[in-house]
Design an enzyme around this catalytic site. Structure first.
Site, PDB file in Angstrom:
ATOM      1  CG  HIS A 118      -1.545   1.311   1.518  1.00  0.00           C
ATOM      2  ND1 HIS A 118      -2.366   1.977   0.638  1.00  0.00           N
ATOM      3  CD2 HIS A 118      -1.445   2.114   2.622  1.00  0.00           C
ATOM      4  CE1 HIS A 118      -2.758   3.123   1.179  1.00  0.00           C
ATOM      5  NE2 HIS A 118      -2.213   3.228   2.370  1.00  0.00           N
ATOM      6  CG  HIS A 137       0.558   7.352   4.134  1.00  0.00           C
ATOM      7  ND1 HIS A 137       1.121   6.635   3.107  1.00  0.00           N
ATOM      8  CD2 HIS A 137      -0.633   6.745   4.400  1.00  0.00           C
ATOM      9  CE1 HIS A 137       0.303   5.648   2.770  1.00  0.00           C
ATOM     10  NE2 HIS A 137      -0.766   5.691   3.541  1.00  0.00           N
ATOM     11  CG  ASP A 138      -1.049   4.435   6.826  1.00  0.00           C
ATOM     12  OD1 ASP A 138      -1.738   5.390   7.233  1.00  0.00           O
ATOM     13  OD2 ASP A 138      -1.384   3.718   5.868  1.00  0.00           O
ATOM     14  CD  GLU A 181      -4.107   6.119  10.924  1.00  0.00           C
ATOM     15  OE1 GLU A 181      -4.940   5.307  10.476  1.00  0.00           O
ATOM     16  OE2 GLU A 181      -3.968   7.269  10.464  1.00  0.00           O
ATOM     17  CG  ASP A 182      -1.820   1.976  10.663  1.00  0.00           C
ATOM     18  OD1 ASP A 182      -2.728   2.205  11.475  1.00  0.00           O
ATOM     19  OD2 ASP A 182      -1.966   2.070   9.442  1.00  0.00           O
ATOM     20  CG  ASP A 196      -3.815   6.972   2.571  1.00  0.00           C
ATOM     21  OD1 ASP A 196      -3.741   5.740   2.414  1.00  0.00           O
ATOM     22  OD2 ASP A 196      -4.301   7.501   3.593  1.00  0.00           O
TER      23      ASP A 196
END
Length: 202
Positions: A54, A80-81, A84-85, A144
């Site tokens: 991704h 970008h994640d 967050e992840d 995204d």
């Protein structure tokens, strides 16, 4: 409707991008991909593919679709994640990749629910805040989301497809008006997946 990926390996995408991106940008992406792959580890997407696919798709959308050559924006596409992840802190992104990359990542990182706030409310607050984001952060979010919705019919939870379609139309498509390439892509996508508008909410 143009689709991107699946991009299974950075080496193959790097070869494609080397035609139009300078060496220092590719080197920055090398470092970001290594960092993201280490931090995301064995994480997978809903359909079971490695999470890094991704992230690479997001870079492909930015570079191949939207013709982005901005090094910081492309690096943020990879990262970008990561806040967050994973357990990565934004300060760590800032220290390693610079203040602008960290700012871009911060804009697209969903916040934790506040006091008395459930996850759905926090998510709605995050999506509403994107209308205030600078153009480069909006571009990142559009890339995204494009990776997430370009093959929406294959999502492993059929009931989720309709709700995700409707949320994207309501909250993401208005942002695309800032970027002509994304506006055209999402217009085609909306038509191609219009059958999901009547799908059962998930």
């Amino acid at each position: 409707m143009q689709t991107f990926g699946p991009v299974q390996a950075w080496a193959s995408l790097r070869t494609e991008l080397s035609i139009r991106l300078p060496g220092d940008t590719l080197a920055a992406l090398d470092e970001a991909v290594d960092f993201a792959a280490e931090r995301h580890g064995e994480q997978t997407r809903p359909a079971g593919e490695p999470y890094v696919e991704h992230l690479l798709e997001t870079v492909a959308v930015l570079a191949d679709g939207a013709a982005v050559t901005d090094t910081d924006l492309l690096v943020a596409g990879v990262l970008h994640d990561v806040v967050e992840d994973t357990g990565t802190k934004l300060d760590e992104v800032r220290d390693r990749f610079g203040a602008r990359v960290a700012t871009l990542v911060a804009w697209v990182t969903k916040p934790d629910p506040g006091p008395g706030e459930d996850a759905a409310t926090a998510r709605a607050r995050y999506l509403a805040r994107l209308s205030e984001a600078p153009d480069d952060a909006v571009c990142l979010k559009l890339a995204d989301r494009l990776s997430n919705v370009q093959r929406l019919d294959t999502h492993p939870r059929p009931a989720k497809r309709g709700s995700y379609y409707r949320v994207t139309v309501a909250t993401i498509l208005p942002l695309a008006d800032r970027h002509p390439w994304f506006a055209a892509w999402y217009a085609d996508w909306r038509q191609a997946f219009a059958h999901l508008d009547d799908a059962t909410p998930g």
